[in-house]
Design an enzyme around this catalytic site. Sequence first.
Site, PDB file in Angstrom:
ATOM      1  N   GLN A 210       0.832  -1.199   0.000  1.00  0.00           N
ATOM      2  CA  GLN A 210       0.000   0.000   0.000  1.00  0.00           C
ATOM      3  C   GLN A 210       0.869   1.253   0.000  1.00  0.00           C
ATOM      4  O   GLN A 210       0.405   2.328  -0.323  1.00  0.00           O
ATOM      5  CB  GLN A 210      -0.938   0.020   1.217  1.00  0.00           C
ATOM      6  CG  GLN A 210      -2.023  -1.030   1.156  1.00  0.00           C
ATOM      7  CD  GLN A 210      -2.998  -0.976   2.332  1.00  0.00           C
ATOM      8  OE1 GLN A 210      -3.276  -2.009   2.929  1.00  0.00           O
ATOM      9  NE2 GLN A 210      -3.543   0.172   2.671  1.00  0.00           N
TER      10      GLN A 210
ATOM     11  N   ARG B 186      -9.726  -0.354   7.016  1.00  0.00           N
ATOM     12  CA  ARG B 186     -10.616   0.581   6.347  1.00  0.00           C
ATOM     13  C   ARG B 186     -11.110   1.682   7.278  1.00  0.00           C
ATOM     14  O   ARG B 186     -12.310   1.934   7.410  1.00  0.00           O
ATOM     15  CB  ARG B 186     -11.811  -0.145   5.743  1.00  0.00           C
ATOM     16  CG  ARG B 186     -12.408   0.672   4.594  1.00  0.00           C
ATOM     17  CD  ARG B 186     -13.513  -0.048   3.901  1.00  0.00           C
ATOM     18  NE  ARG B 186     -13.960   0.723   2.759  1.00  0.00           N
ATOM     19  CZ  ARG B 186     -14.291   0.212   1.591  1.00  0.00           C
ATOM     20  NH1 ARG B 186     -14.242  -1.072   1.402  1.00  0.00           N
ATOM     21  NH2 ARG B 186     -14.706   0.976   0.614  1.00  0.00           N
ATOM     22  N   CYS B 187     -10.145   2.306   7.958  1.00  0.00           N
ATOM     23  CA  CYS B 187     -10.513   3.456   8.748  1.00  0.00           C
ATOM     24  C   CYS B 187      -9.237   4.233   8.979  1.00  0.00           C
ATOM     25  O   CYS B 187      -8.154   3.723   8.752  1.00  0.00           O
ATOM     26  CB  CYS B 187     -11.100   3.060  10.100  1.00  0.00           C
ATOM     27  SG  CYS B 187      -9.921   2.272  11.178  1.00  0.00           S
TER      28      CYS B 187
ATOM     29  N   GLU C 215     -13.369   5.322   3.909  1.00  0.00           N
ATOM     30  CA  GLU C 215     -13.451   4.629   5.183  1.00  0.00           C
ATOM     31  C   GLU C 215     -14.653   5.031   6.033  1.00  0.00           C
ATOM     32  O   GLU C 215     -15.008   4.324   6.968  1.00  0.00           O
ATOM     33  CB  GLU C 215     -12.151   4.870   5.943  1.00  0.00           C
ATOM     34  CG  GLU C 215     -10.986   4.404   5.090  1.00  0.00           C
ATOM     35  CD  GLU C 215      -9.633   4.804   5.632  1.00  0.00           C
ATOM     36  OE1 GLU C 215      -8.678   4.080   5.377  1.00  0.00           O
ATOM     37  OE2 GLU C 215      -9.546   5.841   6.291  1.00  0.00           O
TER      38      GLU C 215
END
Lengths: 289, 801
Positions: free
Chosen positions: B238, B385-386, B755
Amino acid sequence: MIPGSFAYHRPASVDEAVALLGQFGEDGKVLAGGHSLIPMMKLRLATPEHLIDINGIGELKGIREEGGQLRIGAAATQADILASDLLANTCPLLPEAAALIADPQIRYCGTLGGNVANGDPGNDMPAVMMALAAIYALRGPGGAREVAARDFYHGTFDTALAENELLTEIRIPTPAPGHGASYQKMKRKVGDYATAAAAAVLSFDGDRCASAAVTLTNVGEAAIFVTEAGDALVGTAVDDTAVAEAAARAMALAAPVSDLRGPAEYRTQMAGEMARRAIRTAAARAKGG
Amino acid sequence: MSDIKEMSLEEREATLGGIGSARKRKEDARFIRGQGNYVDDIKLPGMVFGDFVRSAYAHAKIKSIDTEAALAVPGVMAVITAKDLEPLGLHWMPTLAGDVAAVLADKKVHFQNQEVAFVVGADRYAVSDGVQAVDVDYDELPVLVDPRKALDADAPILREDVQEKDNVGQGLRRHPNHIFHWEVGDKTATDAAFAAAAVTIKEEIGYPRNHPSPMETCGCVASMDATNGVLTVYGTFQAPHVIRTVVSLITGLSENNIRIVSPDVGGGFGNKVGAYPGYICAAAASIVTGLPVKWIESRMDNLSTTAFARDYHMTGELAADESGKITAIRANVLADHGAFNTHAQPMKWPAGFFNIVTGSYDVPVGHVEVDGVYTNKAPGGVAYRCSFRVTEAAYLIERLIDALAQKIGVDKAEIRFRNFIQPEQFPYDSCLGWEYDSGDYPTALKKALEAVDYEGLRREQKEKAAKGELMGIGIATFTEIVGAGPTRNCDIVGLGMFDSCEIRVHPTGSAIVRLGTKSQGQGHETTFAQIVATEIGLPSDAITVEEGDTDTAPYGLGTYGSRSTPVAGAACAIAARKIRAKAQKIAAHLLEVGEGDLEWEVDRFRVKGLPERAATMKDICMAAYSNLPEGMEPGLETTSYYDPPNFTYPFGAYVCVVDIDRFTGEIKVRRFYALDDCGTRINPMVIEGQVHGGLAEAFAIAMGQEIVFDELGNVMGASFLDYFIPTTVETPVWETDHTVTPSPHHPIGAKGVGESPNVGGVPAFTNAVVDAFAQHGVMHMPMPHTAWRVWQTIDELGLNK
Ligand SMILES: Cc1cc2nc3c(=O)[nH]c(=O)nc-3n(C[C@H](O)[C@H](O)[C@H](O)COP(=O)(O)OP(=O)(O)OC[C@H]3O[C@@H](n4cnc5c(N)ncnc54)[C@H](O)[C@@H]3O)c2cc1C
């Protein structure tokens, strides 16, 4: 997630398959749809040296009615069961249960024979077969024999099938018109084995229950035929009291393990709830037609 | 010249496909045809494979590792253990959190499935047989599974390697199993506010350990070119540039001799931020064998060993007056980080941005304490996902405010209106240290309540309750903090968390845009092209966006924490504006007027007052290479590095309606309405896709995702048989909506959205489930809300009789 090495055989006939099974004994394994066997091999929980693929054997396919029996070839897939008009008309319980197994991709490969011969208590078809009083036709080097589904399952991965035997056909007495049946399965998601599931097959004489079979999936070492639950229903109008009694008897025989689907206590309760729902739905269907 | 000239203004705008256009995603053409290029699609000449021997135990001494039988397996080339890596200094690696993590277990194992040896062979089959043949002899040690027991005096000591250290990278610690203590806020004032409060509530609220479980597992192909001394690693990264720097720091290779490439990445969700032993071992094996080495994780490896998320054990308290106006907040958190502190947060933030725990509410004072501990579990603690620990914070405050409403008997929507930060209070300084850039919470919630007919739902709920039926309505009005981040607040291994964009415009009116971020499915190739299209007036179809190759992309910190749009998206706009500024000079030259006599219109500069005299961007592109003003350098290229002045604060108002089967405990989500405000909307369709995906993950987390351990530290259910990934059959239907409150400090006003649905979705689900039982006095129910857990509540209350 990679299996060990093995030799692959693809016989063209039952005779050839049985000969190979006789030759390899415990080192050989029948490969049908592969959707139970191959995952086990990838985890190296199964390490057969010889795989005998039965998908090339035409005689093991097909669904027909003969002599008052529905005869389903062991290599017929769940998708074949779902597509069969004969079964939809005479024994709708089978497609109803097949549709609750895994997902469409797996149903295109997975066979009825593999599902009932596998011996995993999570498989759905064994309980359905017990409820329908099915008979399994087996062939080994010593010849052919028949074993009733209700006598076939001894424990987890422990069945009446000998290691050199092939299951060739599933024979179900064609259910009488007007019977009612239902398979109720509780699961966490598509493709999951049952938290608990129950099958019920009922017939009525007027408004009294004439025959009843109740079975359970995945709440014991193998599928469970609850004789006492059927007894609790026969002769009654399948009213709330009778249903409650039958469900209580089903729960009494359920002995699930605790797993991530829930503690044993919960799964037992759900076996009861699924039995209630299956009996009620089967009764309503019988009365409705 | 160009046909654009003949079009109307609207047609020209439509041709650009810029900001606001719901255009289809460019990348999907290859993805839906199965023609993406993922790491496992990469095949280099002579490539060999590697895989791990993993620990059977959660805590054990390694007595011996016998590799003889494995080396005898045909095709097996090498078996690497910690002993082999030690001379290279590669048997341990530094983590992003200042700790160290074992690459291969050194003398002992700290969690089940930990990497013990790396088998290299000609193909995957040989490697797999080799892995089976390695014989490891262990001496079992007492296991620490429960983080609440980690700091007990008699707790087994896990990390003997750092036993003597009073600091493992994030401040002083007080026990060999303690990692850090972090606190923020005003303790004295908070204690006083609680002492004086008319109402207080206190709830223990756990957020179980779960896992981001991207569709593609982690993996890499490492290739050492011994002749030129260049190491190339293709991997599921990522943050490719951060990986390059870390690899350089670990191996001592100079950074120009390392090339990191992230090809297509099949989802990350935080799981692919950090560095894993597989990367190091593949690189070491390539150095040793001189051949490219591929390592690809299995699903079980991914779920049981690579970075998990959450595992926060929280105690939250609110103080309030009689009307439910919050007067203080207090939070106490025990954070289970597993065996090594490999959580991926900006370095100064051991608990991420957990101090966003005041949420959307105007809370006068608060105090937060977080303690991190080691346990015998896989390491991690990433933001699934935050933004960093924001979902835990949002979950806590959204649960607490519901509990407060129940305690004082106020409606759950009403209590939010009473506590919202008001639109005129922005920019708003929170008591725990953040400056919220913008927001309009009351408008969002009002719109949401009207959309779902909230009053009608409450009436229906009453009627159902009278019949013994269980129906719940959950509200979440969350605020995110994303776009890490301002260099003054944030760094990773000392690197400021800026991001970058390089634009090269070609003579015939097309361009390539390169960024320091890396899409894993977010659609950067589409949306960043849209930003540039609007800013420089070239059609987004003529703009290629490229990310992930450290040899070509400008340095950036990568994609996670919803930072791509707030940071790299801003860099994109700023770079494009630099291009436009040069273009304006060229246009002035072409039109023979002063720069100041020109005005910009969609895709051209026009002479003010003489609209028919214009130079289109396409004309200017050619002129940049052929006809320049005296003294100007040819070309039309620029790079921008953007250090954001602040974070952005997306928010939303979600409503969830559930019906619960009181005999089985099964939950049916009847309705889910999600209103998101992410500021300026670049591509509404991409936003909707992001919201759908995030809500599906939120649903999965709330209803079933948990990595479970037994008392021996065996990881249970680490496959998709048990780990809950909902299919379309289980996933509810989503209704999406929006308001637009642009960020005042972002060049195009965008805030990031990927997110939000995970942050806001999870509490909306739990709030709905608990709401179904509120009439029976239930204040909280632990996640995940599996049927059996819910049934236990039903059974205890006797509602299934
Ligand atoms: C994701 C997933 C979800 C699933 N969900 C369900 C579910 O919900 N319910 C369910 O019931 N099943 C489920 N299954 C299992 C699936 O239905 C299998 O297809 C089935 O259990 C086995 O049938 P098969 O044809 O694939 O047999 P195989 O996997 O090929 O064989 C299974 C076993 O039976 C033996 N065998 C097969 N055919 C014969 C034969 N003719 N004679 C003798 N022995 C034979 C094999 O040697 C082997 O031991 C699932 C599988 C997967 C992968």
